[in-house]
Enzyme design. Structure first.
Site, PDB file in Angstrom:
ATOM      1  CB  VAL A  28      19.390  37.704   1.952  1.00 23.96           C
ATOM      2  CG1 VAL A  28      20.774  37.906   2.554  1.00 23.96           C
ATOM      3  CG2 VAL A  28      18.327  37.813   3.036  1.00 23.96           C
TER       4      VAL A  28
ATOM      5  CG  ASN B 238      20.565  28.630   6.024  1.00 20.95           C
ATOM      6  OD1 ASN B 238      19.993  29.686   5.729  1.00 20.95           O
ATOM      7  ND2 ASN B 238      21.660  28.209   5.383  1.00 20.95           N
TER       8      ASN B 238
ATOM      9  CD  GLN C 224      13.678  24.562 -12.993  1.00 20.48           C
ATOM     10  OE1 GLN C 224      13.124  25.307 -12.196  1.00 20.48           O
ATOM     11  NE2 GLN C 224      14.195  24.996 -14.135  1.00 20.48           N
TER      12      GLN C 224
ATOM     13  CB  SER D  97      10.934  31.840   1.320  1.00 20.65           C
ATOM     14  OG  SER D  97      10.766  32.939   0.467  1.00 20.65           O
TER      15      SER D  97
ATOM     16  CE1 TYR E  34      13.827  28.622  -2.398  1.00 25.32           C
ATOM     17  CE2 TYR E  34      12.217  30.392  -2.505  1.00 25.32           C
ATOM     18  CZ  TYR E  34      13.329  29.823  -1.919  1.00 25.32           C
ATOM     19  OH  TYR E  34      13.938  30.441  -0.846  1.00 25.32           O
TER      20      TYR E  34
ATOM     21  CB  VAL F 109       5.223  23.814  -4.175  1.00 24.49           C
ATOM     22  CG1 VAL F 109       4.727  22.514  -3.549  1.00 24.49           C
ATOM     23  CG2 VAL F 109       4.132  24.418  -5.053  1.00 24.49           C
TER      24      VAL F 109
ATOM     25  CG  PHE G  55      16.361  24.797 -10.532  1.00 24.48           C
ATOM     26  CD1 PHE G  55      17.232  24.260 -11.476  1.00 24.48           C
ATOM     27  CD2 PHE G  55      15.863  23.968  -9.531  1.00 24.48           C
ATOM     28  CE1 PHE G  55      17.583  22.919 -11.426  1.00 24.48           C
ATOM     29  CE2 PHE G  55      16.208  22.625  -9.472  1.00 24.48           C
ATOM     30  CZ  PHE G  55      17.075  22.103 -10.422  1.00 24.48           C
TER      31      PHE G  55
HETATM   32  P1  NAP Z   1      22.903  30.171  -0.834  1.00 23.39           P
HETATM   33  O1  NAP Z   1      23.828  31.322  -0.726  1.00 23.39           O
HETATM   34  O2  NAP Z   1      22.698  29.520  -2.148  1.00 23.39           O
HETATM   35  O3  NAP Z   1      23.344  29.093   0.256  1.00 23.39           O
HETATM   36  C1  NAP Z   1      22.658  27.891   0.380  1.00 23.39           C
HETATM   37  C2  NAP Z   1      23.401  26.989   1.325  1.00 23.39           C
HETATM   38  O4  NAP Z   1      22.697  25.750   1.432  1.00 23.39           O
HETATM   39  C3  NAP Z   1      24.820  26.651   0.816  1.00 23.39           C
HETATM   40  O5  NAP Z   1      25.685  26.540   1.905  1.00 23.39           O
HETATM   41  C4  NAP Z   1      24.608  25.296   0.151  1.00 23.39           C
HETATM   42  O6  NAP Z   1      25.782  24.502   0.073  1.00 23.39           O
HETATM   43  C5  NAP Z   1      23.610  24.705   1.151  1.00 23.39           C
HETATM   44  N1  NAP Z   1      22.973  23.497   0.646  1.00 23.39           N
HETATM   45  C6  NAP Z   1      22.247  23.318  -0.485  1.00 23.39           C
HETATM   46  N2  NAP Z   1      21.878  22.041  -0.602  1.00 23.39           N
HETATM   47  C7  NAP Z   1      22.369  21.392   0.481  1.00 23.39           C
HETATM   48  C8  NAP Z   1      22.326  20.054   0.928  1.00 23.39           C
HETATM   49  N3  NAP Z   1      21.713  19.093   0.240  1.00 23.39           N
HETATM   50  N4  NAP Z   1      22.918  19.744   2.115  1.00 23.39           N
HETATM   51  C9  NAP Z   1      23.550  20.690   2.823  1.00 23.39           C
HETATM   52  N5  NAP Z   1      23.660  21.970   2.432  1.00 23.39           N
HETATM   53  C10 NAP Z   1      23.059  22.312   1.275  1.00 23.39           C
HETATM   54  O7  NAP Z   1      21.429  30.599  -0.370  1.00 23.39           O
HETATM   55  P2  NAP Z   1      20.923  31.592   0.780  1.00 23.39           P
HETATM   56  O8  NAP Z   1      20.309  32.745   0.099  1.00 23.39           O
HETATM   57  O9  NAP Z   1      21.953  31.789   1.820  1.00 23.39           O
HETATM   58  O10 NAP Z   1      19.716  30.724   1.360  1.00 23.39           O
HETATM   59  C11 NAP Z   1      19.702  30.163   2.655  1.00 23.39           C
HETATM   60  C12 NAP Z   1      18.269  29.804   2.997  1.00 23.39           C
HETATM   61  O11 NAP Z   1      17.454  30.988   3.002  1.00 23.39           O
HETATM   62  C13 NAP Z   1      17.612  28.863   1.981  1.00 23.39           C
HETATM   63  O12 NAP Z   1      16.792  27.947   2.658  1.00 23.39           O
HETATM   64  C14 NAP Z   1      16.767  29.807   1.125  1.00 23.39           C
HETATM   65  O13 NAP Z   1      15.699  29.153   0.502  1.00 23.39           O
HETATM   66  C15 NAP Z   1      16.310  30.797   2.175  1.00 23.39           C
HETATM   67  N6  NAP Z   1      15.882  32.104   1.645  1.00 23.39           N
HETATM   68  C16 NAP Z   1      16.755  32.908   0.991  1.00 23.39           C
HETATM   69  C17 NAP Z   1      16.332  34.144   0.541  1.00 23.39           C
HETATM   70  C18 NAP Z   1      17.249  35.106  -0.154  1.00 23.39           C
HETATM   71  O14 NAP Z   1      16.787  36.189  -0.567  1.00 23.39           O
HETATM   72  N7  NAP Z   1      18.535  34.809  -0.296  1.00 23.39           N
HETATM   73  C19 NAP Z   1      14.991  34.552   0.746  1.00 23.39           C
HETATM   74  C20 NAP Z   1      14.132  33.691   1.424  1.00 23.39           C
HETATM   75  C21 NAP Z   1      14.588  32.482   1.873  1.00 23.39           C
HETATM   76  P3  NAP Z   1      26.736  24.470  -1.252  1.00 23.39           P
HETATM   77  O15 NAP Z   1      27.639  25.678  -1.125  1.00 23.39           O
HETATM   78  O16 NAP Z   1      27.410  23.170  -1.113  1.00 23.39           O
HETATM   79  O17 NAP Z   1      25.809  24.575  -2.438  1.00 23.39           O
END
Ligand code: NAP
Length: 276
Positions: free
Chosen positions: A230, A89, A105, A139, A193, A195, A94
């Site tokens: 989300v 996950n 980026q 995504s 993002y 790509v 950015f």
């Molecule tokens: P988020 O709230 O920003 O959470 C991201 C999580 O990933 C955080 O726990 C962060 O840790 C962790 N992380 C980032 N880099 C890391 C690394 N190098 N090693 C370990 N952990 C790392 O984002 P989210 O919305 O929950 O996203 C979760 C996943 O869903 C992502 O893959 C995102 O691309 C995907 N996604 C999200 C959405 C959306 O609408 N939110 C839509 C489609 C896909 P820190 O707290 O330490 O930064």
């Protein structure tokens, strides 16, 4: 060695990953590991779930750091002899108005979302036990970005014979093309993002094919998915789904019944297989 089933969720100290751990703690019959790159943030998240009467375990994991990945691998090997569920996950994005140069980026986004996820898979997939489940959180942006690639790139990314090495070559080429400011001429969309998530979806299709070839009898199911839009730190407060709702599709894929023969190698959104 413990024979208890074990599930691991990357990047689960907040957002969708946290909600996935929360749901797995209620539904997965075994140990559930909340992982975080920062142990302080991770332990805080664990304490929050403990207050709800749930019992996640914690392990540090930074998917950008191969040493950290290997430490988790060795721990799982020694304590459980492998793992049953892996949810990749962790990811970054950015913000739209971030002024960091696009070349930076591109490098940073690909490093975590594609190369970090690939490194985790390289170390942990061989440990996944028969009937295990692997969920790579991609995504819908991967689909829209694919549609904006040149025909040649689209053909490569949709190919049923593309290899992991070829995919890695293409992801590196994107970063180089951005650095040289020729990425649009070379047929790439203007989104790092997007790509990176094309990379995650295509990697999942390749990995599923490799499982079919090399571990046919093990019935491991591996898929990519979109959680939806989300409300998290990544997507902001305007998004339409709560983190719990965002966790539904990844959790559905992580808990597919052990006699299920699919989905496998698919891109899944709203619990429904999407055309790639
Ligand atoms: P988020 O709230 O920003 O959470 C991201 C999580 O990933 C955080 O726990 C962060 O840790 C962790 N992380 C980032 N880099 C890391 C690394 N190098 N090693 C370990 N952990 C790392 O984002 P989210 O919305 O929950 O996203 C979760 C996943 O869903 C992502 O893959 C995102 O691309 C995907 N996604 C999200 C959405 C959306 O609408 N939110 C839509 C489609 C896909 P820190 O707290 O330490 O930064």
């Amino acid at each position: 060695m413990s024979s208890v089933p074990v599930a691991v969720v990357t990047g689960s100290n907040k957002g969708i990953g946290f909600a996935i751990v929360q749901a797995l703690c209620k539904q997965f019959p075994g140990d559930v590991y909340l992982t975080a790159r920062d142990p302080g943030r991770g332990q805080e998240a664990v304490a929050k779930l403990q207050k709800e009467g749930l019992n996640p375990l914690f392990h540090q994991l930074d998917i950008d750091d191969v040493q950290s990945i290997r430490a988790l691998r060795d721990f799982l090997k020694e304590k459980y002899g492998g793992l049953n569920v892996l949810v990749n996950n962790a990811g970054i994005a950015f913000k739209v108005h971030d002024t960091t140069p696009f070349a930076v980026q591109a490098e940073v986004t690909l490093k975590t979302n594609f190369f970090g996820t690939r490194n985790i898979c390289a170390e942990l997939l061989p440990l996944v036990k028969p009937h295990g489940k692997v969920v790579n959180v991609s995504s819908m942006v991967s689909s829209s970005a694919l549609g904006r690639c040149s025909q040649e790139l689209q053909q490569k990314f949709r190919s049923d014979t593309i290899t992991e090495d070829e995919l890695v070559g293409l992801m590196n080429k994107f970063v180089e093309d951005v650095k040289n400011n020729v990425h649009e001429k070379e047929g790439w969309p203007n989104t790092a993002y997007g790509v990176s998530k094309i990379g995650v979806t295509v990697l999942s299709r390749i990995q599923a094919r490799m499982l079919n070839e090399k571990r046919k009898g093990d019935h491991i199911l591996l898929n990519a998915c979109c959680p939806g839009w989300v409300r998290t730190d990544m997507a902001g407060p305007q998004a339409t789904k709560s983190p719990d709702e965002g966790a539904e599709t990844p959790v559905y894929l992580a808990l597919l019944p052990s006699d299920a023969d699919g989905p496998h190698g698919q891109f899944v959104s709203n619990k429904t297989v999407q055309r790639w």
